[in-house]
Design an enzyme around this catalytic site. Sequence first.
Site, mmCIF file in Angstrom:
data_model
loop_
_atom_site.group_PDB
_atom_site.id
_atom_site.type_symbol
_atom_site.label_atom_id
_atom_site.label_comp_id
_atom_site.label_asym_id
_atom_site.label_seq_id
_atom_site.Cartn_x
_atom_site.Cartn_y
_atom_site.Cartn_z
ATOM 1 N N GLU A 123 0.852 -1.182 0.000
ATOM 2 C CA GLU A 123 0.000 0.000 0.000
ATOM 3 C C GLU A 123 0.897 1.244 0.000
ATOM 4 O O GLU A 123 1.881 1.267 0.736
ATOM 5 C CB GLU A 123 -0.898 0.037 1.233
ATOM 6 C CG GLU A 123 -1.904 1.192 1.159
ATOM 7 C CD GLU A 123 -2.878 1.217 2.334
ATOM 8 O OE1 GLU A 123 -2.728 0.417 3.270
ATOM 9 O OE2 GLU A 123 -3.788 2.043 2.289
ATOM 10 N N MET A 269 0.487 -2.824 8.570
ATOM 11 C CA MET A 269 -0.228 -2.970 7.302
ATOM 12 C C MET A 269 -1.117 -4.200 7.321
ATOM 13 O O MET A 269 -0.684 -5.285 7.711
ATOM 14 C CB MET A 269 0.813 -3.035 6.162
ATOM 15 C CG MET A 269 0.196 -3.192 4.793
ATOM 16 S SD MET A 269 -0.851 -1.766 4.373
ATOM 17 C CE MET A 269 -2.059 -2.582 3.350
ATOM 18 N N GLU A 270 -2.341 -3.993 6.850
ATOM 19 C CA GLU A 270 -3.404 -4.986 6.999
ATOM 20 C C GLU A 270 -3.456 -6.052 5.905
ATOM 21 O O GLU A 270 -4.527 -6.627 5.676
ATOM 22 C CB GLU A 270 -4.748 -4.252 7.036
ATOM 23 C CG GLU A 270 -5.193 -3.606 5.696
ATOM 24 C CD GLU A 270 -4.864 -2.134 5.561
ATOM 25 O OE1 GLU A 270 -3.910 -1.669 6.217
ATOM 26 O OE2 GLU A 270 -5.541 -1.444 4.768
ATOM 27 N N ASN A 271 -2.366 -6.368 5.217
ATOM 28 C CA ASN A 271 -2.366 -7.393 4.170
ATOM 29 C C ASN A 271 -3.209 -8.604 4.585
ATOM 30 O O ASN A 271 -3.102 -9.091 5.696
ATOM 31 C CB ASN A 271 -0.941 -7.879 3.911
ATOM 32 C CG ASN A 271 0.049 -6.749 3.879
ATOM 33 O OD1 ASN A 271 -0.079 -5.841 3.080
ATOM 34 N ND2 ASN A 271 1.022 -6.779 4.775
ATOM 35 N N HIS A 303 -6.645 -2.332 14.993
ATOM 36 C CA HIS A 303 -6.858 -1.576 13.747
ATOM 37 C C HIS A 303 -6.628 -2.462 12.519
ATOM 38 O O HIS A 303 -7.483 -2.552 11.639
ATOM 39 C CB HIS A 303 -5.926 -0.366 13.730
ATOM 40 C CG HIS A 303 -6.033 0.490 12.508
ATOM 41 N ND1 HIS A 303 -6.796 1.629 12.470
ATOM 42 C CD2 HIS A 303 -5.475 0.369 11.268
ATOM 43 C CE1 HIS A 303 -6.718 2.170 11.267
ATOM 44 N NE2 HIS A 303 -5.904 1.425 10.515
ATOM 45 N N GLU A 304 -5.481 -3.116 12.488
ATOM 46 C CA GLU A 304 -5.175 -3.945 11.309
ATOM 47 C C GLU A 304 -6.134 -5.125 11.222
ATOM 48 O O GLU A 304 -6.568 -5.512 10.137
ATOM 49 C CB GLU A 304 -3.721 -4.421 11.332
ATOM 50 C CG GLU A 304 -2.666 -3.321 11.497
ATOM 51 C CD GLU A 304 -2.833 -2.128 10.580
ATOM 52 O OE1 GLU A 304 -3.367 -2.291 9.465
ATOM 53 O OE2 GLU A 304 -2.436 -1.008 10.976
ATOM 54 N N HIS A 307 -9.442 -4.030 9.818
ATOM 55 C CA HIS A 307 -9.376 -3.796 8.374
ATOM 56 C C HIS A 307 -9.823 -5.026 7.577
ATOM 57 O O HIS A 307 -10.199 -4.910 6.414
ATOM 58 C CB HIS A 307 -7.937 -3.467 7.951
ATOM 59 C CG HIS A 307 -7.626 -1.998 7.874
ATOM 60 N ND1 HIS A 307 -8.473 -1.076 7.305
ATOM 61 C CD2 HIS A 307 -6.525 -1.301 8.259
ATOM 62 C CE1 HIS A 307 -7.905 0.128 7.356
ATOM 63 N NE2 HIS A 307 -6.726 0.019 7.936
ATOM 64 N N GLU A 326 -9.939 3.931 6.226
ATOM 65 C CA GLU A 326 -9.129 4.379 7.359
ATOM 66 C C GLU A 326 -9.958 5.087 8.433
ATOM 67 O O GLU A 326 -9.807 4.811 9.623
ATOM 68 C CB GLU A 326 -7.970 5.258 6.885
ATOM 69 C CG GLU A 326 -6.941 4.517 6.012
ATOM 70 C CD GLU A 326 -6.351 3.271 6.674
ATOM 71 O OE1 GLU A 326 -6.507 3.072 7.891
ATOM 72 O OE2 GLU A 326 -5.728 2.471 5.927
HETATM 73 N N1 TRP Z 1 -3.079 0.835 5.731
HETATM 74 C C1 TRP Z 1 -2.099 1.035 6.770
HETATM 75 C C2 TRP Z 1 -2.895 1.274 8.015
HETATM 76 O O1 TRP Z 1 -3.507 2.241 8.219
HETATM 77 C C3 TRP Z 1 -1.216 2.199 6.493
HETATM 78 C C4 TRP Z 1 0.121 1.913 5.903
HETATM 79 C C5 TRP Z 1 1.022 1.023 6.346
HETATM 80 C C6 TRP Z 1 0.751 2.590 4.837
HETATM 81 N N2 TRP Z 1 2.165 1.112 5.596
HETATM 82 C C7 TRP Z 1 2.024 2.049 4.675
HETATM 83 C C8 TRP Z 1 0.361 3.596 3.985
HETATM 84 C C9 TRP Z 1 2.908 2.515 3.732
HETATM 85 C C10 TRP Z 1 1.249 4.053 3.024
HETATM 86 C C11 TRP Z 1 2.503 3.525 2.874
HETATM 87 O O2 TRP Z 1 -3.058 0.468 8.831
HETATM 88 ZN ZN ZN Z 2 -5.525 1.582 8.539
#
Ligand code: TRP
Ligand code: ZN
Length: 917
Positions: A123, A269-271, A303-304, A307, A326
């Site tokens: 992301e 990051m919510e992968n 939070h993650e 998501h 978000e």
């Molecule tokens: N989606 C992530 C969150 O809010 C945000 C995020 C994690 C992100 N790593 C990033 C956004 C790198 C931009 C670039 O939980």
């Molecule tokens: Zn988020």
Amino acid sequence: MNAPQTIYLKDYTPPSHLVDTVELDIAIHRGFARVTARLAMRRNPASSASALRLDGEELHLEALRLDGRSLPESAYQLDETSLTLADTPDAFVLETVVRIEPDKNTQLSGLYRSKDGYFTQCEAQGFRRITFYPDRPDVMAKFRCTLHADKASFPILLSNGNPVAQGEESGDGNEGRHWATWEDPFAKPAYLFACVAAKLDVLEDYYTTTSGRRVRCAVYVEPGKLDQCDHAIAALKKSMKWDEDVFGLEMDLEHYMIVAVGDFNMGAMENKGLNIFNTKYVLARPDTATDTDYQNIDRVVAHEYFHNWTGNRVTCRDWFQLSLKEGLTVFRDQNFGMDVHSAGVTRIQEVRTLRAAQYPEDAGPMAHPIRPASYAEINNFYTATVYEKGAEVIRMIYTLIGKQAFRKGMDLYFARHDGQAVCCEDFVAAMQDASGLDLTQFQRWYNQAGTPRLVVKSEFDAAAKRYTLTVTQQYPATPYEERMASEGLPQERGPYHLPLVIGLLDAAGKELPLRLAGEAAVQGTQRVLTVREDTQTFVFEEITAEPVPSLLRGFSAPVILDYDYSEAALTHLMAHDTDAVNRWEAGQRLATGILMNGVRMLAAPRPTGWKEAPSDVEVGAATFLPTPWEPAWVPASYTSAIRSLLASAFTPGGDPALVAEALVLPSETYLAEQMEVVDPDAIHAARLALRQHLAQALRADFEAAYARLAIHGPYSPDGEQAGKRALRNVCLGYLAELGDEASNALVVSHYEQAANMTDTMAALGALANLDIAARHTALDSFYTRWKAEALVVDKWLQVQSTSRLPTTTADVRALMAHEAFDIRNPNKVYSLVRAFCAANPKHFHAADGSGYRLAADVILQLDSMNPQVASRIARTFDRWRKFDDTRQGKAREQLERIRVHDGLSSDVAEVVGKALG
Ligand code: TRP
Ligand code: ZN
């Protein structure tokens, strides 16, 4: 040169082609990786475009095949950012082979090397740095991924979904290598792809969902750190339970993995099924992490996890809709925090960060609505506005329609949009349809930038027993609206639709029963007033004496509330309001008024040794400090209100955590926002003088509370224990301001006796501001003890970069050359440099420009290495125009120096370009 291209929401068109399945093969070798991608594609019936354009950056194309046939160079076009095929069959398989260099990827976007192996961050637009792809969130596909790597160095091979096969490599040159294949059953946009090839330890646990699905929860960390994973995995299981209980949402996969990595640009990051986290939001042990760290881990893990539904199952059509996922997910993690921690404290902390980070953003050159209409670099829009104000907007819907209708709206949102990539309007429509409340006007919150001001006036008619509140909205245009207009996209502006939650207190502090004119009967003591007009009046009947209004309870809307409270009214609210946020807010307002008087006095030219307050300032402090900045502007009533506040922590029902929040004075940043032209020295001096004054006047009270709040028994980060620690450490902080032998000795003994990192940092933070030998002894011993623990070293850097001592700017420069610092590691840069710029206004805004120069040096050094991090530092210049001419000149000089830099990233170019306007 350096003119980033602007992308507009209005230019959205559906993708020309859709991807049904992706088969990825990633072979990691020494010094490079080879990525083979097989994309099963077809034309999108919703598009008329015929060419296929794939995104790709820093990819070396080795082969390109369509339905198995190699394409000649004449069949495609390749440039720095894309691969284009002029025409394609209706359905086909496109195969690309590219070579990438993850070891050289210092941007930490795409596939990159960190200490223990290889990690990804896709992301917003990192997937295009791994392979050619239509890298946009409205293209959703099912992924299957095979990883190959050396087994001894990278024994763990992970990707999204379920493991389907694994084995040893065979054949020449493949000695010692292994592979693993993962398959994700859910279609997803490329930004949710992740893979990991590393040497990691794993902590496993299981969670059984309501419907009986057994989920394997696993936390992967650097070898040797398993003793720091318990809290994260507990937080994960708590989150899973909470989402079932509150929203009826279950985990949908058999594997839920969290991987911690020390090099990461953001929090986490919510992968899908394979979250990747900054170690900061995973690792914790009582001796390495503070209570705040523990709380943050809860919140980020939640939070993650949240998501998975709000972001992954229902995703964004395009990046303009970022707040769809978000804002909603922050709202969800906030409510989780309020439920598992303390509702009042959590909300107060939220309000504080919103006003410290988002309000200045809304008032500065980067102002944008929660759904911007244009951007140059999407990475610059992961902002406090999109996240925090976005959450406030969701909260307003919740407050306006109520808990049950909100839940119905969420159910409807998922029923309609599961598996889709949608827009903010789709969410609002679900809420509108579920509740029956017309939210057309409410949508302005998505389109208008700036913090609205609510001007409230009250009038009491004793004869008619009538109390009238007149509410006026002000929403002047921001630089955003000006910029849009100059680009030929004038934005409509109008009044907002918002909930104003209120109560009325009588002279005894009791809540009055409320009946609005026209209503047949009283309806409780707290009301949600609906504000929609530029000016509106609310008339309360049967009010026999003039009440004190408690306005904007729970911070019901992200506005600036302008009501002319008397000091007596604020003291009354501080003591009696049933709303925790407003009790706190009353104290903040009182302190702000006093501090602004102090600032005016300190800033005014005066003869040295001048000790009297001008006649328009309230005088009455009981004690005076022997400093040239005698706070004669502190009324005695304030000091006694603070004394009562502290005492209230020890009464039945008293909450030390809330008292701790209330004892923290408004921040220098918050005070700066209240000034026309900021005087950072006067703000700093006034705030310090007030702290010193309170410490002197209430010394015995602070000492008694400190003694009484000592905690015996084992450490726990739970709200109750953390609350006591917080209050005790606030008392310590005040006492440390005395600067005499006894207080210095107390700080040193607190440091030496600390049995957890919360107490250690409270003492070290105080010591860092004291120019005494013990400061250096403590900093040295701390470093010696913790130099192998990266996250603890970050704390050591930050405590120094936020110090008040006059040597701080030079110290930061020296620390940049220390072995503890590494400019390639974002956490290090954030702790040392960003903390200096954002949390040390006195030094960052030094009149000689030394702080600005330091920031600019770092931005320029970082720009080509990691533009996302460089850009976040550049944002700390946002408010430069609020300062005096001298400072503006110094800031402009540095901004210009950055702007003309050769090959400047689009990230920094956008921020600096907008700042210079
Ligand atoms: N989606 C992530 C969150 O809010 C945000 C995020 C994690 C992100 N790593 C990033 C956004 C790198 C931009 C670039 O939980
Ligand atoms: Zn988020």
